[in-house]
Motif scaffolding. Structure first.
Motif, PDB file in Angstrom:
ATOM      1  N   ILE A   1       0.858  -1.198   0.000  1.00  0.00           N
ATOM      2  CA  ILE A   1       0.000   0.000   0.000  1.00  0.00           C
ATOM      3  C   ILE A   1       0.892   1.244   0.000  1.00  0.00           C
ATOM      4  CG2 ILE A   1      -1.922   1.158   1.162  1.00  0.00           C
ATOM      5  CD1 ILE A   1      -2.377  -1.445   2.753  1.00  0.00           C
ATOM      6  N   SER A   2       0.620   2.150  -0.907  1.00  0.00           N
ATOM      7  CA  SER A   2       1.424   3.374  -0.945  1.00  0.00           C
ATOM      8  C   SER A   2       0.680   4.488  -1.671  1.00  0.00           C
ATOM      9  CB  SER A   2       2.754   3.107  -1.654  1.00  0.00           C
ATOM     10  OG  SER A   2       3.490   4.296  -1.786  1.00  0.00           O
ATOM     11  N   GLN A   3       0.554   5.616  -1.019  1.00  0.00           N
ATOM     12  CA  GLN A   3      -0.052   6.764  -1.690  1.00  0.00           C
ATOM     13  C   GLN A   3       0.810   7.181  -2.873  1.00  0.00           C
ATOM     14  OE1 GLN A   3      -0.731  10.279  -3.273  1.00  0.00           O
ATOM     15  NE2 GLN A   3       1.011  10.411  -1.903  1.00  0.00           N
ATOM     16  N   SER A   4       2.078   7.477  -2.577  1.00  0.00           N
ATOM     17  CA  SER A   4       2.959   8.043  -3.609  1.00  0.00           C
ATOM     18  C   SER A   4       3.380   7.007  -4.635  1.00  0.00           C
ATOM     19  CB  SER A   4       4.219   8.608  -2.952  1.00  0.00           C
ATOM     20  OG  SER A   4       4.938   7.549  -2.327  1.00  0.00           O
ATOM     21  N   GLY A   5       3.451   5.760  -4.198  1.00  0.00           N
ATOM     22  CA  GLY A   5       3.978   4.714  -5.076  1.00  0.00           C
ATOM     23  C   GLY A   5       5.486   4.816  -5.237  1.00  0.00           C
ATOM     24  N   GLU A   6       6.131   5.608  -4.388  1.00  0.00           N
ATOM     25  CA  GLU A   6       7.577   5.822  -4.532  1.00  0.00           C
ATOM     26  C   GLU A   6       8.355   5.491  -3.269  1.00  0.00           C
ATOM     27  OE1 GLU A   6       8.769   6.424  -7.386  1.00  0.00           O
ATOM     28  OE2 GLU A   6       7.015   7.153  -8.462  1.00  0.00           O
ATOM     29  N   THR A   7       7.693   5.091  -2.196  1.00  0.00           N
ATOM     30  CA  THR A   7       8.376   4.905  -0.913  1.00  0.00           C
ATOM     31  C   THR A   7       9.466   3.826  -1.035  1.00  0.00           C
ATOM     32  OG1 THR A   7       6.377   5.598   0.165  1.00  0.00           O
ATOM     33  CG2 THR A   7       7.968   4.435   1.535  1.00  0.00           C
TER      34      THR A   7
ATOM     35  N   VAL B   1      -0.779   7.109  -6.892  1.00  0.00           N
ATOM     36  CA  VAL B   1      -0.182   7.781  -8.050  1.00  0.00           C
ATOM     37  C   VAL B   1      -0.050   6.799  -9.219  1.00  0.00           C
ATOM     38  CG1 VAL B   1       1.809   9.051  -8.917  1.00  0.00           C
ATOM     39  CG2 VAL B   1       0.991   9.453  -6.590  1.00  0.00           C
ATOM     40  N   VAL B   2      -0.783   7.134 -10.264  1.00  0.00           N
ATOM     41  CA  VAL B   2      -0.816   6.269 -11.442  1.00  0.00           C
ATOM     42  C   VAL B   2       0.562   6.249 -12.108  1.00  0.00           C
ATOM     43  CG1 VAL B   2      -1.923   5.955 -13.704  1.00  0.00           C
ATOM     44  CG2 VAL B   2      -3.267   6.768 -11.752  1.00  0.00           C
ATOM     45  N   GLY B   3       1.019   5.082 -12.477  1.00  0.00           N
ATOM     46  CA  GLY B   3       2.295   4.953 -13.177  1.00  0.00           C
ATOM     47  C   GLY B   3       3.497   5.054 -12.260  1.00  0.00           C
ATOM     48  N   SER B   4       3.269   5.096 -10.940  1.00  0.00           N
ATOM     49  CA  SER B   4       4.388   5.247 -10.005  1.00  0.00           C
ATOM     50  C   SER B   4       5.234   3.971  -9.956  1.00  0.00           C
ATOM     51  CB  SER B   4       3.841   5.561  -8.609  1.00  0.00           C
ATOM     52  OG  SER B   4       2.906   4.573  -8.226  1.00  0.00           O
ATOM     53  N   SER B   5       6.388   4.081  -9.321  1.00  0.00           N
ATOM     54  CA  SER B   5       7.331   2.946  -9.323  1.00  0.00           C
ATOM     55  C   SER B   5       6.700   1.703  -8.695  1.00  0.00           C
ATOM     56  CB  SER B   5       8.585   3.311  -8.539  1.00  0.00           C
ATOM     57  OG  SER B   5       9.159   4.447  -9.099  1.00  0.00           O
ATOM     58  N   ILE B   6       5.976   1.892  -7.579  1.00  0.00           N
ATOM     59  CA  ILE B   6       5.386   0.718  -6.912  1.00  0.00           C
ATOM     60  C   ILE B   6       4.276   0.133  -7.776  1.00  0.00           C
ATOM     61  CG2 ILE B   6       4.017  -0.002  -4.889  1.00  0.00           C
ATOM     62  CD1 ILE B   6       5.818   1.883  -3.205  1.00  0.00           C
ATOM     63  N   ALA B   7       3.486   1.009  -8.389  1.00  0.00           N
ATOM     64  CA  ALA B   7       2.413   0.508  -9.264  1.00  0.00           C
ATOM     65  C   ALA B   7       3.015  -0.351 -10.369  1.00  0.00           C
ATOM     66  CB  ALA B   7       1.633   1.673  -9.841  1.00  0.00           C
TER      67      ALA B   7
ATOM     68  N   ALA C   1       8.564  14.737   4.631  1.00  0.00           N
ATOM     69  CA  ALA C   1       8.408  14.850   3.188  1.00  0.00           C
ATOM     70  C   ALA C   1       7.286  13.923   2.781  1.00  0.00           C
ATOM     71  CB  ALA C   1       9.692  14.463   2.475  1.00  0.00           C
ATOM     72  N   LYS C   2       6.646  14.261   1.704  1.00  0.00           N
ATOM     73  CA  LYS C   2       5.481  13.480   1.287  1.00  0.00           C
ATOM     74  C   LYS C   2       5.888  12.160   0.671  1.00  0.00           C
ATOM     75  CE  LYS C   2       0.976  13.519   0.058  1.00  0.00           C
ATOM     76  NZ  LYS C   2       0.427  13.048   1.329  1.00  0.00           N
ATOM     77  N   SER C   3       6.962  12.214  -0.065  1.00  0.00           N
ATOM     78  CA  SER C   3       7.345  11.025  -0.811  1.00  0.00           C
ATOM     79  C   SER C   3       8.743  10.634  -0.344  1.00  0.00           C
ATOM     80  CB  SER C   3       7.301  11.404  -2.289  1.00  0.00           C
ATOM     81  OG  SER C   3       7.905  10.439  -3.052  1.00  0.00           O
ATOM     82  N   VAL C   4       8.839   9.516   0.373  1.00  0.00           N
ATOM     83  CA  VAL C   4      10.108   9.182   1.034  1.00  0.00           C
ATOM     84  C   VAL C   4      10.880   8.196   0.155  1.00  0.00           C
ATOM     85  CG1 VAL C   4      11.172   8.356   3.166  1.00  0.00           C
ATOM     86  CG2 VAL C   4       9.074   9.671   3.259  1.00  0.00           C
ATOM     87  N   THR C   5      11.676   8.752  -0.740  1.00  0.00           N
ATOM     88  CA  THR C   5      12.366   7.907  -1.714  1.00  0.00           C
ATOM     89  C   THR C   5      13.745   7.469  -1.229  1.00  0.00           C
ATOM     90  OG1 THR C   5      13.067   9.909  -2.839  1.00  0.00           O
ATOM     91  CG2 THR C   5      11.132   8.828  -3.713  1.00  0.00           C
ATOM     92  N   VAL C   6      14.023   7.711   0.050  1.00  0.00           N
ATOM     93  CA  VAL C   6      15.271   7.179   0.616  1.00  0.00           C
ATOM     94  C   VAL C   6      14.921   6.296   1.805  1.00  0.00           C
ATOM     95  CG1 VAL C   6      16.632   9.159  -0.087  1.00  0.00           C
ATOM     96  CG2 VAL C   6      15.594   9.158   2.165  1.00  0.00           C
ATOM     97  N   GLU C   7      15.853   5.450   2.175  1.00  0.00           N
ATOM     98  CA  GLU C   7      15.612   4.542   3.312  1.00  0.00           C
ATOM     99  C   GLU C   7      15.492   5.311   4.600  1.00  0.00           C
ATOM    100  OE1 GLU C   7      17.884   1.158   4.165  1.00  0.00           O
ATOM    101  OE2 GLU C   7      18.407   0.876   2.074  1.00  0.00           O
TER     102      GLU C   7
END
Ligand code: G6P
Length: 614
Positions: free
Chosen positions: A352-358, A381-387, A608-614
């Motif tokens: 589950i992820s809002q941003s699809g980038e976590t 987020v459509v087309g996001s990395s997780i999607a 931050a909204k989208s946590v793209t780092v560990e």
């Protein structure tokens, strides 16, 4: 984390960059910067600590001309937020300029080697190392910028979305990505680059989502060329954006968060739209239909997520276990990925992820995938990395969520997960048709009920004014209301910086009760249901210790009202659907407390909204 934006074309780049940075500010906002190449060939580079508005003031009377440029808004990882660590960063000669979102994990070793070869660094960032490396390779191997970027990125371990300029060539912009998002907008003889589509939407609807390990070579008035790190050319896939401009603007509300709270009747409806037909007792989740047999056979469901999405996962645990009788484990993605978890091939993993980038969720997905499990995404987020990384999934369709504290994404996630759980249960035969139909009808009424709760905004505001100076809060709930208690507490701490704990109500006596005195506000979710009487007892225990009780109850409730100091009355619904309604007053309460405390609601400190780092 970190927002990047870029432009090449006929317009002046700076207004596009600054507007874009404002739209991306939710991704990070501790410092920002821009660089353009002026017609004279000189490089205009400005960066400073603070918000994008500080950068705007800083650049007001400066030369910001140029029809090519890049901009960045930062969420610090390596090096404190200050002017020097802000992006863009420049190469040793000062000719190449780069912005970056992500983390170069092996930057220390690259930096040491570069230092030995005479490079000197201004900042403490990992990013500056990359731009030095690119220049060294470009010069040493006499490569064009695009090829030097490819060659440098082959040495990089980590995640990146980058945009690179060379002062000596104002006709070319290079971008690349791995693990962090990057979108290229294709206009008429102009290109836009950004971390998401929001800065692009008003100029063009044609976009290319760059894939991992791809490099975009964008030439002025030329065609967009994409190469992968193996240096093979890839044909760009141009797609039409469905996003509307108004969806990413405040629309008369003081804050995005308030707008998003108010959007929930619509967003919950949107997440059900075309999927639910209560009359026919049908739920259609097109995205996962091919995986239905796996669901029906699954001996276990693992749910992986972070933050608010993890709370939505907890609600799903109750739903899947109660109705589909499938054991569920809800895992923090960050823990799951590092603890050698047991994953079976017949496990269903719901990410589950809002941003699809976590980053942690993405890594947990890859781990589960490598063990042969089936991964189902629930992303906004459509087309996001997780999607894209999942085998199948259902989008939540909540629309863009800009406020850093998640609100409408949570209720949309819970809605989709409810549909999923009920559908699987019905197909499995663990939920009889009459009850299934009853729950679906009830689900259809939720948007109206949320609408009614929104009318309590003023009442919630009054309670907020009483408790705005509290130093601690406790949130209690049982059963389906336990995840709501966690989410209520998270909302408050995120945006008001008041310490808040969510607890299962019955656990209070195993610790938190020691904290209760006349200074301690306790929010209790005490709606009707199996545990109602037990929660009443908890309320008495708090009362006996002079705690201040703010109770979320059903309309007309007298029993709790007699004991509580304040009540918020919400419409009654089925116990398993309560989170969708009861979370809303808690969102409003946090919002008003934060506003009254003068906090930056949409961009709380350190988050931050989208946590793209560990
Ligand atoms: C950040 C955000 C939270 C969000 C969490 C997970 O911490 O500030 O609001 O819940 O990341 O994000 P995701 O996009 O995966 O749902």
């Amino acid at each position: 984390m970190c927002g990047i934006v870029g432009y090449i074309g006929k317009r002046q780049a700076t207004p596009v960059l600054l507007k874009g940075l404002h739209r991306l500010e939710y991704r990070g906002y501790d410092s920002s910067g821009i660089a353009t190449i002026a017609a004279t060939g000189s490089l205009n580079l400005y960066k400073c600590k603070g918000k994008v508005s500080d950068l705007e003031n800083f650049t007001e009377k400066k030369d910001v001309s140029g029809t090519i440029g890049i901009g960045h808004t930062r969420w610090a990882t390596h090096g404190e937020p200050n002017d020097t660590n802000a992006h863009p960063h420049t190469s040793q000669s000062g000719s190449i300029v780069l912005i970056h979102n992500g983390i170069i994990e092996n930057y220390t070793s690259i930096k040491e080697n570069l230092k030995k070869r005479g490079h000197t660094f201004q900042s403490q960032t990992d990013t500056e190392v990359l731009v030095h490396l690119i220049e060294e390779i470009k010069t040493k191997d006499n490569l064009k910028l695009g090829h030097a970027v490819i060659s440098a990125l082959k040495q990089v371990v980590g995640a990146y979305a980058i945009a690179v300029l060379d002062k000596s060539n104002p006709n070319e912009l290079i971008v690349a990505k791995k693990g962090s998002p990057l979108v290229i907008g294709v206009g008429d003889d102009e290109y836009f680059v950004a971390s998401d589509a929001s800065p692009i939407i008003e100029y063009t609807k044609n976009v290319v989502y760059l894939e991992d390990e791809q490099v975009g070579i964008i030439k002025r008035e030329g065609e967009l060329k994409i190469r992968n790190l193996k240096d093979k050319e890839v044909t760009p896939y141009v797609q039409a954006l469905e996003l509307e401009l108004e969806a990413i603007e405040k629309g008369g509300y003081d804050h995005f968060m308030l707008k998003e709270i108010y959007e929930q009747p619509r967003s919950i409806r949107d997440s059900m739209r075309g999927r639910l037909n209560a009359d026919k007792a049908v739920v259609q989740l097109g995205g996962i239909v091919d995986y239905e047999p796996k669901f029906l056979k699954a001996k276990r469901i693992l749910i992986i997520a972070c933050g608010t999405s993890w709370h939505a996962g907890l609600v799903a645990e109750y739903l899947f276990e109660e109705y589909a009788r499938i054991p569920v484990e809800v895992e923090y993605a960050s823990e799951f990925r590092y603890r050698n978890p047991i994953i079976y091939e017949d496990d269903i993993v719901i990410a589950i992820s809002q941003s699809g980038e976590t980053a942690d969720t993405l890594a947990a997905i890859e781990l589960a995938k490598s063990k042969g499990a089936t991964i189902i995404g629930v992303c906004n987020v459509v087309g996001s990395s997780i999607a894209r990384a999942t085998h199948a999934g259902s989008y939540t369709h909540a629309g863009p969520e800009i406020g850093v504290a998640s609100t409408k994404a949570f209720t949309a996630q819970v809605t989709v997960l409810t549909l999923m759980a009920l559908h699987v249960a019905y197909k499995k035969g663990t939920l009889v048709e009459s009850r299934y139909r009853q729950l679906l009808y009830e689900l259809e009424t939720i948007p109206e009920k949320v609408d009614k709760v929104l009318k309590l905004d003023n009442a919630t505001k009054k309670i907020a004014s009483v408790f705005k100076n509290a130093r601690n809060f406790l949130y209690l709930g049982r059963g389906y209301s336990f995840p709501v208690a966690l989410e209520g507490a998270l909302k408050l701490k995120e945006i008001s910086y008041i310490h808040a704990e969510g607890y299962p109500a019955a656990e209070m006596k195993h610790g938190p009760i020691a904290l209760i005195d006349e200074e301690m506000p306790v929010v209790v979710i005490a709606t009707k249901g199996a545990n109602y009487e037990k929660v009443l007892s908890t309320i008495q225990e708090i009362k006996a210790r002079k705690g201040k009780i703010i109770a979320v109850v059903n309309e007309g409730d007298k029993e709790v009202a007699n004991s509580a100091d304040y009540t918020i009355e919400i419409p009654e619904t089925d116990e398993s659907l309560v989170p969708l309604v009861s979370v809303v007053p808690l969102q409003l309460l946090s919002y008003h407390i934060a506003v009254m405390r003068g906090c930056n609601v949409d961009q709380p400190r350190n988050l931050a909204k989208s946590v793209t780092v560990e």
